[in-house]
Scaffold this motif. Structure first.
Motif, PDB file in Angstrom:
ATOM      1  N   ASN A 192     -13.638 -38.375  21.533  1.00 26.59           N
ATOM      2  CA  ASN A 192     -12.978 -38.205  22.780  1.00 26.59           C
ATOM      3  C   ASN A 192     -11.742 -39.350  22.890  1.00 26.59           C
ATOM      4  N   LEU A 201     -12.186 -40.302  31.719  1.00 22.39           N
ATOM      5  CA  LEU A 201     -11.105 -39.123  31.375  1.00 22.39           C
ATOM      6  C   LEU A 201      -9.982 -39.624  31.310  1.00 22.39           C
ATOM      7  N   CYS A 204      -9.208 -40.987  27.876  1.00 24.52           N
ATOM      8  CA  CYS A 204      -9.623 -40.240  26.486  1.00 24.52           C
ATOM      9  C   CYS A 204      -8.303 -39.453  26.132  1.00 24.52           C
ATOM     10  N   ARG A 209      -9.446 -34.040  26.560  1.00 25.42           N
ATOM     11  CA  ARG A 209      -9.214 -33.569  27.890  1.00 25.42           C
ATOM     12  C   ARG A 209      -9.206 -32.101  27.938  1.00 25.42           C
ATOM     13  N   GLU A 213     -11.683 -29.698  29.936  1.00 24.23           N
ATOM     14  CA  GLU A 213     -10.891 -28.713  31.081  1.00 24.23           C
ATOM     15  C   GLU A 213     -11.155 -27.212  30.828  1.00 24.23           C
TER      16      GLU A 213
END
Lengths: 267, 267
Positions: A192, A201, A204, A209, A213
């Motif tokens: 990540n 997040l 990352c 990401r 998403e």
């Protein structure tokens, strides 16, 4: 584990206390863990203080693996037993105080056999797994990853991307700790991009990401991932964890030590 | 105990962490305790957060007192039993983690009956008491003071000056907490002018320091006094205490929880 040099230990303590004094109460424990362990690594010069422990945990779990796989396949409800094993394996954690993986590892299978889930969204879990196109599996700790592998045998592996941490942090699993786990043989594995002991997040990588998403379903292992993601409401997430501290147990409304499968998001 | 206001608690935590970051490792725990509890009192606006606890401990100890005094006087070796009771009473301490006076108070007499001294300079203690002209008795905690009083019955009270802390600090005894103890009836009582949970000489009043310099014999109760005075070699001091934390136990070379009478200085 990082150093025996008392002057270095003193310097680490002072810097950690100084950071802690400025720590905002809005941030999560993994945010703080990230800062603390960056100080430890920088001041000790040790790039991965838990490396030996991670190797040991993986080796112990690897030894248990064949017997457990056998036990799962001959269980009454193999899928649910595999799910409980993956959660029970979350006990392998050096983060919370008092964690002792080598002792607890032997009790993982016993806990999975004996204990029920204090929060049990497992029926919804299996139905979500069945219909999802892309599944993101957020891993947690070394050793524990073998129990994740047992569960992965009952997931549609071709749809699963398994995520590890982007750099050494406590005993969390990284790409460097996957030797002998054999994860890459059954699923896609990515990191990540972050060295937080959770999923922060904003820290990352863009690649991670994008995965986050666009996944239809996110399976989140452990406290650190829960602590950093539980505020997110627009993603479809199942949290698989053991409630290993009183604060988290209170947040989940379960007794400390409970095993939990909790679904969250727009279901 | 000082406040329920979470914003005040947060401010206290941040200030304490900031102080702790700058804490020199050459200073003693009572130095740090003094700073921490000054922050707590200042930020909470509560001048004496442990006041209720001290009153409760004194009341519980007062209830035990007549029966214990009886038991001492009919014991095989009254003086040694009184000495062990005074040391066992040192368990009444809110300083170290896990301290719970109301539970332990009932076990004080039992401990004094059952346990031996891990360091036993009691023969030298009694002979030093016999020959000393001026004796300074450094008290420690509320509640515990009743056990000190039991021992004072076997000391030459007219030669003894009993010392309490100069201001509220944890559950340490102050002049304000002596109601009903009856100490003034048998010995001279002074305070040391300092709100440290020990005896930080440079922080004490000139009057106390004069007593300290001119006493023939100093009886020092508890961890805080030991932690702040154990470096002093030119005074004749007996330390009476329970080793309530692993660091102190290691320093004394005894198991944690041990009762200790240790003589020190130019004997």
């Amino acid at each position: 584990m990082a150093t025996d040099d008392e002057s270095v230990l003193a310097r680490i303590m002072q810097q950690v206390l100084r950071e802690a004094a400025d720590f905002s109460f809005d941030l999560t424990p993994p945010h703080m863990g990230q800062r603390i362990h960056r100080i430890v690594r920088r001041e000790s010069g040790h790039p991965d203080p838990y490396r030996e422990q991670k190797i040991r945990c993986n080796r112990l779990a690897a030894e248990l693996y064949p017997r457990l796989k056998e036990e799962v396949s001959s269980a009454d409800r193999p899928m649910d037993f595999a799910l409980r094993l993956a959660i029970a394996g979350n006990v392998i954690d050096f983060g919370p105080p008092g964690g002792n993986p080598s002792v607890s590892l032997r009790h993982v299978a016993e806990a999975a056999r004996r204990e029920t889930l204090a929060v049990d969204d497992s029926a919804r879990f299996w139905s979500a797994v069945k219909t999802a196109g892309r599944i993101l599996y957020l891993g947690d700790n070394a050793g524990e990853v073998f129990f994740d592998r047992l569960l992965l045998e009952y997931l549609p592996a071709e749809k699963v991307t398994f995520v590890v941490r982007g750099g050494p942090i406590i005993n969390d699993i990284t790409l460097n700790d996957l030797d002998g786990v054999g994860l890459e043989k059954i699923v896609t594995v990515i990191d990540n991009g972050s060295d937080a002991p959770g999923t922060v997040l904003e820290d990352c990588s863009p690649e991670f990401r994008r995965h986050f998403e666009t996944a239809d379903l996110i399976l989140s292992k452990g406290q650190g991932n829960y602590e950093t993601l539980s505020g997110i409401k627009d993603r479809h997430i199942f949290y698989l964890l053991k409630a290993k501290c009183p604060v988290l147990a209170r947040d989940l409304g379960v007794p400390e030590g409970s095993m939990v499968v909790r679904g969250s998001g727009p279901l």
